[in-house]
Scaffold this active site. Sequence first.
Site, PDB file in Angstrom:
ATOM      1  N   HIS A 257       0.749  -1.285  -0.048  1.00 11.17           N
ATOM      2  CA  HIS A 257       0.083  -0.018  -0.093  1.00 11.17           C
ATOM      3  C   HIS A 257       1.000   1.350  -0.095  1.00 11.17           C
ATOM      4  O   HIS A 257       1.957   1.132   0.619  1.00 11.17           O
ATOM      5  CB  HIS A 257      -0.932   0.007   1.303  1.00 11.17           C
ATOM      6  N   GLU A 312      -7.802  -4.159  -0.763  1.00 14.09           N
ATOM      7  CA  GLU A 312      -8.445  -4.752  -2.017  1.00 14.09           C
ATOM      8  C   GLU A 312      -8.319  -6.344  -1.969  1.00 14.09           C
ATOM      9  O   GLU A 312      -9.273  -6.756  -2.885  1.00 14.09           O
ATOM     10  CB  GLU A 312      -7.414  -4.231  -3.239  1.00 14.09           C
TER      11      GLU A 312
END
Length: 367
Positions: A257, A312
């Site tokens: 991330h 995700e």
Amino acid sequence: MTEVPNPAQMKQDPTAGLDGVVAATTRLSAVDGQKGTLILHGRKIEDLAGKVPFEQAVSHLWQDVEPVDVHTLKISLGEARIAAFSLVPLLESAADTLSVFERMQLGLSALQPAKDVPEAVSIVGALSVFLAASHRISTGQRTFAPDSTLSTAADILRMLGGETPISAHADALDRYLVTILDHGLNASTFTARVIGSTQASMKQAVLGAMGALSGPLHGGAPGPVLDMIDAIGEPVNAESWIRQALARKERLMGFGHRIYRTRDPRADVLKDGLRKLSRDNPKVQLAENIETAALVALKTAKPDRPLETNVEFYTAVLLDAIGIDRSLFTPLFATGRAAGWCAHVVEQQDTGKLIRPASHYAGPMPH
């Protein structure tokens, strides 16, 4: 008059994507990438998602910018959905080449706030209608009018599928919508604040945010997670598939991330939602095997770079488990995040300040 940035601005690396630059003061959300925490207006995401419905979480987030009690908000969102359904013929008459996301933008561009309903509520309610209607239009199916008595999550599933969903699926979608309400000054939220800072309408700011979200570096990760899971196919294949992908220098979707240097807290919220939804779904079991293998492989391949599971990964598995087509992942994200975008617009406009950063000139000078 020549604009001269101050020394601190001049030292900022122009290639860094504004990393580390503070561009706003907000009371909406705080992201701590080192600790792996997400706080929404004073509450951890783990204490909201799966614990309170979407409408209550929105009411909580909006306390300082668009105060509304949860009961009134649920009624107003239902009214906004009903009002927005009048624009479905516009979506039906649009060119067949338009994607679901583009039809949603078309509907939003024509939206007028419902009577006695704040603009933010009109936008959030309308996007759920435009999402479902656009998908059904694009797949050659008739559209379904909203049911204003249902929750946002339940009505999205009903408008998509044509029947009232089972409560477990509505609860799972509700949990997801809460996790994506707001997340610091990401690309789409920053875009909304920049547009809002010009005193443009909230609708224009949300349209701009949707434009930023449409880029693959911001809103496009969950779909490819399912592609990866499908490609692996069986738990026994996970370790070798991942090892070969890393050898080819490919990115493992759903891991790493831009901000978090530890596990994304939203990942566990959604993983917990999957466990409540089903322990027997083969794809869920496959995903857990892939996650385990991926984390081991990443620590070996990149020992100096923390790469943990991000939101995700389990977003993809959860939405797939409740029957959401992967082509709708980004449009659905926009539908949930719109509440955060609207709040940021109000917050920015209340400052009365135009966002106007400086740039670093690297071109030729006159002789």
